[in-house]
Design an enzyme around this catalytic site. Structure first.
Site, PDB file in Angstrom:
ATOM      1  CG  HIS A  24      24.690  29.078   4.106  1.00 13.95           C
ATOM      2  ND1 HIS A  24      24.580  30.145   4.978  1.00 13.95           N
ATOM      3  CD2 HIS A  24      23.922  28.087   4.631  1.00 13.95           C
ATOM      4  CE1 HIS A  24      23.772  29.829   5.960  1.00 13.95           C
ATOM      5  NE2 HIS A  24      23.350  28.575   5.787  1.00 13.95           N
ATOM      6  CB  CYS A  25      28.935  25.238   5.832  1.00 13.79           C
ATOM      7  SG  CYS A  25      29.184  23.540   6.386  1.00 13.79           S
ATOM      8  N   PRO A  26      25.494  24.358   5.885  1.00 17.66           N
ATOM      9  CG  PRO A  26      24.192  22.673   4.923  1.00 17.66           C
ATOM     10  CD  PRO A  26      25.277  23.652   4.616  1.00 17.66           C
ATOM     11  N   GLY A  38      25.931  25.787  10.336  1.00 18.27           N
ATOM     12  CA  GLY A  38      24.854  26.742  10.580  1.00 18.27           C
ATOM     13  C   GLY A  38      25.222  28.173  10.322  1.00 18.27           C
TER      14      GLY A  38
END
Length: 472
Positions: free
Chosen positions: A195-197, A200
């Site tokens: 999951h890449c912030p 997003g």
């Protein structure tokens, strides 16, 4: 049927009249069907009627967007005019192509479905748990019907390597190989990478190639801007000195600082994912140490093709799988909704009562019935195909009135005992299209036609009854 005339109503006419009456409980507007994204169980945000799908936490994504747009905007506004004049006009052109490519891949990664697996329906989950419970009972030699939680793993064989499939208690499914449950989005994602912030969203099977092209093109854009900003400052410092060059182009200082601190992480991330693609691994598998890069070891990677070029083509050039959640589709009800009642009667009850009424009405009506050979009246609806099968002029007693024939048989005897006078068959008026008077009804709920000899015998019996009454 109106008493003032206008022709009697055929039995099919009951089906052509709408018996529904407007009640205050019924809404005049039809219920608009909802789309699946409106009731999506995961923690995601949807925009543009479900066309855009993102994670719940999007604050860092907007920071990424601002950094790229502001840095590139300052470069095009303060550096590109000088570079285009003193070096080559190709500098702003190449910078513009890189910028639009970076923005396109970023938005494509952030706004797309990463490969979310649909959750099991309650029926599917119950069936799966029932199957697992039966399997465990057979294996343990017990037949207890108590609830058993499903096991956490199931083993499958992929390219000679045993792979464990884990059961997700949230989605109620056995996750496919390389899939994992994202705790931030609360979804099982196929070929889950991480999951890449910064984008997003989760990075999975359906958007990994766009994520890789984003970080790779962003690396080129960052290096490009950093290199040409330094070139711009050096060329200006040769003409008017270093301090005067910084005063003439203060935006160049901000660009250099942003690019210097970001280029290392971006380039390093691009190199790391290049390694993963060449070995056909995911970030999740590499962090956990699931596979070894050596083929001869016991835990070798069963997904690797053994060739760097083939692995890269499989990750970047293969066909893009379709989305499995159909987020813009309409929600279909599990069972058909019943039609609202008409005048307090449900639809199937009203239909049944109307059909019995339509069958019984010819026996009770006193107006003439249209015979089959008569032409239809103007303005009347012709018989439909379901009504055409009924013979005109020969009504069938309904099943809801089984005692009509019994009452018809006992009617002369009752009248004789009570001393009332009754008409002979010749005196009874026979409407056109009806059966001859005195025709008895059979007990099997069907009408039978008698020959003239039987009707003569009935006439003689009626005459004898009259003679007997007159003698009394």
């Amino acid at each position: 049927m109106s008493p003032g005339g206008g022709g009697p109503m055929k039995d099919c006419g009951y089906r052509q009249i709408s018996t529904r009456s407007s009640s205050p409980m019924e809404s005049p507007h039809k219920k608009v069907p909802r789309r699946k994204w409106e009731t999506f169980p995961g923690r995601n945000r949807f925009y543009c009627n479900g066309r855009i799908m993102m994670g719940r936490q999007t604050g860092v994504f907007y920071l990424t967007l601002v950094l790229i747009v502001v840095t590139s905007g300052l470069f095009f506004a303060f550096d590109c005019p000088f570079l285009a004049t003193n070096i080559t006009p190709a500098v702003p052109v190449i910078g513009g192509v890189l910028f639009f490519f970076v923005m396109g891949t970023l938005l494509r990664t952030s706004f797309s479905d990463p490969g979310v697996l649909p959750r099991a329906t309650p029926d599917e989950a119950a069936d799966l748990e029932r199957q697992i419970g039966n399997t465990e009972d057979i294996a343990n030699g017990s037949s207890s019907g108590g609830y058993r939680p499903p096991p956490r793993t199931k083993e499958v064989l992929i390219n000679g390597q045993t792979v464990k499939l884990k059961y997700c208690f949230t989605c109620k499914i056995f996750r496919p190989p390389r899939a994992s449950h994202c705790s931030l989005c609360d979804n099982c994602v196929e070929r889950f990478d991480h999951h890449c912030p910064w984008v997003g969203n989760c990075v999975g099977k359906r958007n990994y190639r766009f994520f890789y092209m984003f970080i790779l093109s962003l690396s080129f854009l960052t290096i490009f801007i950093f290199a040409f900003v330094i070139t711009h400052v050096i060329l200006r410092s040769h003409r008017s000195g270093f301090l005067n060059a910084l005063k003439d182009s203060p935006a160049s200082v901000l660009e250099v600082v942003v690019c210097f601190f970001s280029v290392w992480s971006i380039v390093g991330l691009s190199g790391f994912h290049t390694y993963l693609i060449s070995s056909n691994q995911t970030t999740n598998e590499d962090i956990k140490g699931s596979w070894s890069s050596k083929r001869g070891k016991e835990n070798y990677n069963p997904y690797s093709y053994g060739n760097i070029f083939t692995n890269c083509c499989a990750a970047l050039c293969g066909p893009l799988p379709p989305s499995l959640i159909d987020r813009r589709g309409f929600i279909q009800p599990d069972t058909p909704q019943p039609v609202p009642p008409s005048n307090g009667i449900t639809m199937y009850g009203a239909t049944q009562s109307q059909s019995h009424m339509a069958a019984a009405t010819p026996l009770l009506q006193s107006e003439p019935i249209i015979v089959a050979d008569e032409p239809p009246l103007p303005g009347k609806t012709s018989l439909a195909s379901p009504c055409a099968a009924l013979p005109l002029g020969q009504p069938t007693p309904p099943t809801s009135m089984p005692n009509l024939s019994y009452e018809a048989d006992l009617l002369p005897a009752r009248q004789e005992q009570e001393g009332h006078h009754f008409l002979t068959p010749e005196e009874v008026p026979s409407p056109p299209g009806m059966l001859p008077a005195g025709l008895p009804l059979a007990h099997s709920h069907t009408m039978h036609l008698f020959d003239p000899a039987s009707q003569d015998s009935l006439h003689e019996d009626s005459v004898r009854g009259l003679v007997k009454l007159s003698s009394v």
